[in-house]
Design a protein around this motif. Structure first.
Motif, PDB file in Angstrom:
ATOM      1  N   ASN A  21      29.061 -27.207 -29.879  1.00 10.50           N
ATOM      2  CA  ASN A  21      30.511 -27.337 -29.920  1.00 10.50           C
ATOM      3  C   ASN A  21      30.999 -28.715 -29.474  1.00 10.50           C
ATOM      4  N   ALA A  23      31.044 -29.754 -26.495  1.00  8.48           N
ATOM      5  CA  ALA A  23      31.875 -29.433 -25.337  1.00  8.48           C
ATOM      6  C   ALA A  23      31.422 -30.174 -24.088  1.00  8.48           C
ATOM      7  N   TYR A  33      39.609 -32.102 -28.752  1.00  7.10           N
ATOM      8  CA  TYR A  33      39.274 -30.797 -29.319  1.00  7.10           C
ATOM      9  C   TYR A  33      38.588 -30.975 -30.670  1.00  7.10           C
ATOM     10  N   THR A  37      34.031 -30.311 -34.035  1.00  8.41           N
ATOM     11  CA  THR A  37      34.583 -29.053 -34.548  1.00  8.41           C
ATOM     12  C   THR A  37      35.292 -29.335 -35.871  1.00  8.41           C
ATOM     13  N   ASP A  70      37.550 -24.859 -22.726  1.00  8.05           N
ATOM     14  CA  ASP A  70      38.187 -24.416 -23.970  1.00  8.05           C
ATOM     15  C   ASP A  70      37.257 -24.549 -25.169  1.00  8.05           C
ATOM     16  N   LYS A  71      36.226 -25.374 -25.071  1.00 11.88           N
ATOM     17  CA  LYS A  71      35.298 -25.574 -26.187  1.00 11.88           C
ATOM     18  C   LYS A  71      33.960 -24.869 -25.991  1.00 11.88           C
ATOM     19  N   LYS A 109      36.241 -17.684 -30.441  1.00 12.50           N
ATOM     20  CA  LYS A 109      36.456 -19.107 -30.179  1.00 12.50           C
ATOM     21  C   LYS A 109      35.523 -19.953 -31.053  1.00 12.50           C
ATOM     22  N   GLN A 110      34.279 -19.495 -31.205  1.00 12.08           N
ATOM     23  CA  GLN A 110      33.312 -20.208 -32.041  1.00 12.08           C
ATOM     24  C   GLN A 110      33.792 -20.227 -33.496  1.00 12.08           C
ATOM     25  N   MET A 113      36.755 -22.702 -33.918  1.00 10.89           N
ATOM     26  CA  MET A 113      36.404 -24.138 -33.904  1.00 10.89           C
ATOM     27  C   MET A 113      35.570 -24.565 -35.099  1.00 10.89           C
TER      28      MET A 113
END
Length: 116
Positions: A21, A23, A33, A37, A70-71, A109-110, A113
């Motif tokens: 991600n 992240a 962000y 992604t 968040d990621k 979430k995955q 993104m």
């Protein structure tokens, strides 16, 4: 639950390229962000927060590598286990009790993104 990097981090950088991600960032590096992604422009995150995915965000740590909660999806939807924790030579990538999420939330979430 997101993963956090503790202050035992030796700044080896082994974790950063393993994150699907994007992240994980080196201490003092800005993040976005959109990094790694499919997010672009103004988006509403699964937590309801509206952000510009391309806008530079302040580093979470100035001293050690850090993970953007968040990621972070704990690698759900990509791997069986968090890859940062699997490669960390000092075991400093651990669950973040301040960001507890269910597997369903992490997978959502995955998908958000990486909406390929």
């Amino acid at each position: 639950m997101a993963i956090i990097i503790t202050d035992e981090c030796i700044n080896c950088g082994a974790c950063e390229p393993e994150c699907p991600n994007t992240a994980i960032y080196e201490g003092a590096d800005d993040w976005r962000y959109a990094d790694g992604t499919s997010l672009e422009g103004t988006v509403v995150l699964p937590n309801g927060k509206q952000v510009d995915a391309n806008e530079t965000q302040e580093p979470i740590s100035d001293e050690i590598y850090y993970i953007v909660p968040d990621k972070c999806t704990e690698c759900k939807g990509f791997h069986e286990e968090p890859q940062c924790a699997a490669v960390c030579p000092v075991d400093c990538c651990v669950p973040d009790d301040d960001h507890v999420e269910t597997e369903e939330v992490l997978l959502g979430k995955q998908r958000f993104m990486h909406n390929e």
